[in-house]
Scaffold this active site. Structure first.
Site, mmCIF file in Angstrom:
data_model
loop_
_atom_site.group_PDB
_atom_site.id
_atom_site.type_symbol
_atom_site.label_atom_id
_atom_site.label_comp_id
_atom_site.label_asym_id
_atom_site.label_seq_id
_atom_site.Cartn_x
_atom_site.Cartn_y
_atom_site.Cartn_z
ATOM 1 N N ASP A 116 0.687 -1.278 -0.041
ATOM 2 C CA ASP A 116 0.085 -0.066 0.131
ATOM 3 C C ASP A 116 0.929 1.243 0.009
ATOM 4 O O ASP A 116 0.804 2.222 0.940
ATOM 5 C CB ASP A 116 -0.856 -0.061 1.490
ATOM 6 N N HIS A 159 -2.432 -0.087 11.971
ATOM 7 C CA HIS A 159 -2.181 -1.312 11.601
ATOM 8 C C HIS A 159 -0.683 -1.669 11.092
ATOM 9 O O HIS A 159 0.325 -0.792 11.128
ATOM 10 C CB HIS A 159 -2.800 -1.716 10.145
ATOM 11 N N ASP A 259 -0.599 8.475 10.882
ATOM 12 C CA ASP A 259 -1.519 8.061 9.764
ATOM 13 C C ASP A 259 -2.690 7.411 10.237
ATOM 14 O O ASP A 259 -2.710 6.777 11.352
ATOM 15 C CB ASP A 259 -0.709 6.978 9.040
ATOM 16 N N GLU A 301 -3.252 12.932 10.597
ATOM 17 C CA GLU A 301 -4.060 12.540 9.204
ATOM 18 C C GLU A 301 -5.369 12.406 9.643
ATOM 19 O O GLU A 301 -5.812 11.158 9.662
ATOM 20 C CB GLU A 301 -3.486 11.480 8.452
HETATM 21 C C1 GLC Z 1 -3.600 6.829 5.100
HETATM 22 C C2 GLC Z 1 -2.683 6.917 3.668
HETATM 23 C C3 GLC Z 1 -3.031 6.138 2.471
HETATM 24 C C4 GLC Z 1 -2.998 4.625 3.099
HETATM 25 C C5 GLC Z 1 -4.019 4.396 4.082
HETATM 26 C C6 GLC Z 1 -3.782 3.224 4.912
HETATM 27 O O1 GLC Z 1 -4.897 7.292 4.675
HETATM 28 O O2 GLC Z 1 -2.605 8.396 3.183
HETATM 29 O O3 GLC Z 1 -2.206 6.171 1.551
HETATM 30 O O4 GLC Z 1 -3.601 4.033 2.011
HETATM 31 O O5 GLC Z 1 -3.556 5.518 5.317
HETATM 32 O O6 GLC Z 1 -2.555 3.206 5.755
#
Ligand code: GLC
Length: 613
Positions: A116, A159, A259, A301
């Site tokens: 990811d 996670h 995040d 975030e």
């Molecule tokens: C946040 C990141 C994104 C990612 C997600 C899962 O939203 O910005 O890119 O897919 O977390 O970790």
């Protein structure tokens, strides 16, 4: 007083609150709490003298991050320069861009096929080998600090990757490791969760749980199936993850990006977002940093609807995140471009500017993620913009399906059931530069510059997306990569085009024109304190629904900006007659101003000085 004594003093100041919060969350588990406190002490002992010195320096200049001289950029190490060493070698380019805050996208160990984009971390203390080593990261931080550049790194806390040692042990049956995640024997409880928990990636990763064939268990996976949600109701998880965070801070990071923080507490029967416990955890992390690494800022975030975002600042007495993404302004700006109607943006900025206590926002036009349409739909419905059809309009506009649109984006996680698709694409491609021909190029460039001028006018830290400074277009090569093809966010995560960056000084090229125009704006911003994040800011009515007007003031400096969100020329009353046009350096005495298509003005004057009207 020694450094250790100073830290102990900070600990004493926060101790009661910390204990109260911790014990409330973990039912008076004093054993876990004592471990937490010892872990803080241990982390401080490992903090280098140069970083401790930086702590002391910033403690006496709190608010250093409000400076109008700060300019950020976010980039992928591999896309930009291959490795961390490559980034270090290319710091002169970033300095030429005026960048002094650098967000390095995830670079910790991950398994490529299930990464990811690096957000599935297999080891929080090891750098992904292709990118370099932890020593390279520390060296980069040191060199950056010498050059006055701050670094930001992601901390993926919701996670771990299924390749993390905890996950591997859990899969193998270790009960202690399993208690760090959400494991279930059958679908009964997962099905109950599914009734109330929305999906993050409805198309690319449907469902919130994953069945593990080999051990016959079900594990909670809100994001991708290989990203296993951590269970923060287990104090061991908080203790170890905080230690991981402090480990990264001790490598010399100035900002830690938390995040997906709204998701970190799960409770059956809820949507598992923004629960009160998340705020308790955010406050605990804030206190941990205030004790161990007080120079470090936490960037939350929080990509949520408008009213859910600001609470993550906490209160002035009990702060949580120091900085948050200005996500609502970002998506509202794109909405405004497609509708050529500034009313929603005006209202949204009024709300942001009215927030008490000078909260610090990270402003941006594009980032590595998609644009989700988190607009104030109840409000715009009064103009007939209903949620589903309006999202469809925006997506049609920005994918170039709408007649007359030059935008070239792609949909992301189109969920036909909800009509809720999001959008990907680079700033330049969304502004029309990719599809433009002949005279349209001019229009697209002007649009791109105008949006950047707005970005630099907002209150907060502006962060450019690497490549935007040279108008980099979408990269379609991900369509051919089996590991990326399903995820259209790779459309705007292409390799940095050094060949095009080489044209940045040639004003006959698109790259040169954009690069020079943005530099001009950035330099002006750095020269005027009215752009400080803690300057006062307000919106005014320009008399036109196409034109946004912003006033800023700091001390005696008075600044007015105007932005035309339409392709047509408009004449309006000059709201700042007698002020200087910052772009031309000339005084503007006229009673009216003419704004060309996507035109803008930056006007400034000093109150009380001769140039005041
Ligand atoms: C946040 C990141 C994104 C990612 C997600 C899962 O939203 O910005 O890119 O897919 O977390 O970790």
């Amino acid at each position: 007083m020694s450094d250790i004594e100073k830290m102990e003093q900070r600990l004493q100041t926060c101790y009661d609150e910390l204990k109260w919060l911790y014990c409330e969350l973990y039912h008076n588990d004093m054993h876990a709490f004592e471990y937490f406190i010892e872990m803080l002490r241990r982390s401080y002992r490992e903090r280098r003298p140069s970083l401790r010195a930086l702590d002391e320096k910033r403690l006496v200049e709190p608010g250093w991050y409000y400076s109008n001289k700060l300019l950020g950029m976010m980039l992928y190490v591999d896309a930009f320069a291959g490795t961390l060493k490559g980034v270090q070698e290319n710091l002169p380019y970033l300095q030429e861009c005026g960048v002094n805050y650098l967000h390095l996208m995830p670079l910790l160990k991950t398994v490529r096929e299930r990464s990811d984009g690096g957000y599935a971390v297999a080891d929080f203390r090891t750098v992904q080998p292709e990118l370099g080593t932890m020593e390279d990261l520390e060296e980069l931080a040191e060199v950056c600090h010498k050059k006055g550049i701050s670094l930001c790194l992601d901390f993926v806390m919701n996670h771990t990757s299924e390749d993390h040692p905890w996950a591997k042990a859990a899969r193998a049956g270790d009960p202690v490791a399993r208690s760090r995640y959400f494991f279930f024997d059958d679908w009964e409880i997962p099905n109950l969760y599914e009734q109330t928990v929305p999906q993050v990636f409805p198309t690319t990763a449907p469902g919130n749980f994953t069945y593990l064939d080999d051990c016959g268990k079900i594990v909670m996976t809100f994001f991708y199936p290989y990203q296993w949600d951590l269970n923060y109701a287990n104090p061991m998880v908080l203790n170890d993850m905080t230690e991981n965070l402090l480990f990264l801070a001790n490598r010399g990071m100035d900002v830690i990006r938390l995040d997906a923080i709204p998701y970190i507490w799960k409770q059956l029967g809820t949507d598992c977002r923004n629960l009160p416990q998340v705020h308790t955890l955010a406050r605990i992390l804030n206190l941990a940093c205030a004790i161990v690494c007080p120079s470090v800022l936490l960037l939350g975030e929080v990509v949520m609807e408008p009213q859910k975002v600001a609470p993550y600042f906490g209160t002035p007495e009990k702060p949580e995140c120091h900085m948050l993404y200005n996500v609502t302004t970002m998506c509202t700006t794109w909405h405004t471009l497609a509708t050529r109607d500034v009313r929603l943006l005006r209202r949204q900025l009024e709300q942001v500017f009215a927030l008490p206590g000078n909260p610090l926002f990270q402003n941006y036009l594009r980032c590595h993620d998609d644009i989700g349409w988190g607009l104030d739909f109840p409000w715009i419905s009064q103009f007939g913009n209903l949620e589903v059809p309006h999202k469809r309009y925006l997506n049609d506009w920005f994918t170039g399906r709408w007649p007359g649109s030059l935008s070239r984006g792609e949909l992301y996680n189109d969920d036909p059931r909800l009509g809720d698709a999001r959008l990907c694409g680079t700033t330049a491609s969304l502004c029309g530069l990719e599809a433009a021909e002949g005279g349209e190029v001019e229009k697209a460039l002007q649009c791109d510059c105008m949006l950047h001028a707005l970005l630099l006018t907002l209150s907060g830290l502006p962060v450019l997306y690497s490549g935007d400074e040279i108008g980099q277009l979408n990269d379609y090569s991900y369509h051919d990569d089996p590991e990326k093809r399903e995820d259209s966010r790779y459309l705007h995560r292409g390799r940095f085009r050094w060949d095009l960056a080489a044209l940045r000084l040639d004003e006959k090229t698109v790259q040169g024109r954009l690069f020079q125009a943005l530099r001009h704006l950035e330099i002006l911003r750095a020269e005027h304190e009215a752009f400080r994040a803690d300057a006062s800011a307000s919106i005014f009515d320009t008399g036109s629904e196409k034109i946004l007007g912003i006033h800023r003031q700091f001390g005696e400096e008075w600044f007015t900006a105007l932005f035309n969100f339409s392709e047509e020329k408009w004449t309006i009353e000059n709201p700042a007659a007698g002020a200087f046009d910052l772009l031309t350096g000339k005084r503007v005495l006229r009673k009216t101003l003419v704004l060309g298509g996507y035109g803008f003005f930056w006007l400034a004057k000093k109150i009380g000085s001769r140039n005041e009207q």
